[in-house]
Design a protein around this motif. Sequence first.
Motif, PDB file in Angstrom:
ATOM      1  N   SER A 121       1.562  -2.665   4.035  1.00 42.94           N
ATOM      2  CA  SER A 121       2.446  -1.690   3.427  1.00 42.94           C
ATOM      3  C   SER A 121       3.629  -2.058   2.708  1.00 42.94           C
ATOM      4  O   SER A 121       3.942  -1.646   1.479  1.00 42.94           O
ATOM      5  CB  SER A 121       2.933  -0.790   4.398  1.00 42.94           C
ATOM      6  N   LYS A 134      -6.925  -1.393   1.790  1.00 38.96           N
ATOM      7  CA  LYS A 134      -6.494  -1.558   3.086  1.00 38.96           C
ATOM      8  C   LYS A 134      -6.185  -2.838   3.745  1.00 38.96           C
ATOM      9  O   LYS A 134      -5.256  -2.790   4.697  1.00 38.96           O
ATOM     10  CB  LYS A 134      -7.655  -0.752   3.935  1.00 38.96           C
ATOM     11  N   ASP A 170      -5.604   2.200  -1.986  1.00 40.74           N
ATOM     12  CA  ASP A 170      -6.950   1.965  -1.470  1.00 40.74           C
ATOM     13  C   ASP A 170      -7.203   0.690  -0.949  1.00 40.74           C
ATOM     14  O   ASP A 170      -8.345   0.271  -0.325  1.00 40.74           O
ATOM     15  CB  ASP A 170      -7.879   2.454  -2.479  1.00 40.74           C
ATOM     16  N   ARG A 192       0.871  -1.198   0.090  1.00 38.90           N
ATOM     17  CA  ARG A 192      -0.022   0.064   0.114  1.00 38.90           C
ATOM     18  C   ARG A 192       0.899   1.226   0.049  1.00 38.90           C
ATOM     19  O   ARG A 192       0.717   2.298  -0.369  1.00 38.90           O
ATOM     20  CB  ARG A 192      -0.928   0.127   1.254  1.00 38.90           C
TER      21      ARG A 192
END
Length: 183
Positions: free
Chosen positions: A127, A123, A121, A110
């Motif tokens: 990351s 979620k 977007d 992400r």
Amino acid sequence: MICPNEMCKKEIADDSVFCDQCGCQLRECPDCHAILHTPFCSKCGTPSVVRKWMEPAATEEKNHVESTSVDVANNTENTSQTLIITKTPTLKLQHADLILDIKSGDVLGRTTGAHAGALADFKVISSRHAELRLNDNKWIVTDLGSTNGSFLNNQKLDTNSDYEIHNGDIVTLANISFTAHIN
């Protein structure tokens, strides 16, 4: 080419259907072929159409290389050698209209990697979720210790272990599935 999104303006591949920097879906004017991200062409006013991903035909090239070497002592000639050039396989991951053009060593996440803008977007994707790389002309996926896991054809991947991806395989990050297109 340059992303047509005024907020981005980053350089992207000419065959892109999405900007891999900002995630903007690219459109094309059917009349003047301008690349844009708006429903109407700013040059001629024609309604634009969404760019479609075209899968290039797989090719293998064979080149015949002629060389001549002379063995003076035996008065003989060796005149033919064959050089075979194989195409490096490319990988694209597709989720609905989102297509990621993968480069070896890309990290999917992400907030990390070349595709962070397109994945921001989602979620449920970590990351720093997974890494994709080319190893001996084979595409490899490695889960990087993601929170919600990575899967290959519905089989959970062990963290930091390598798994080979084949054309048509389903690579899933958390619960977001991508179809692998390898050429």
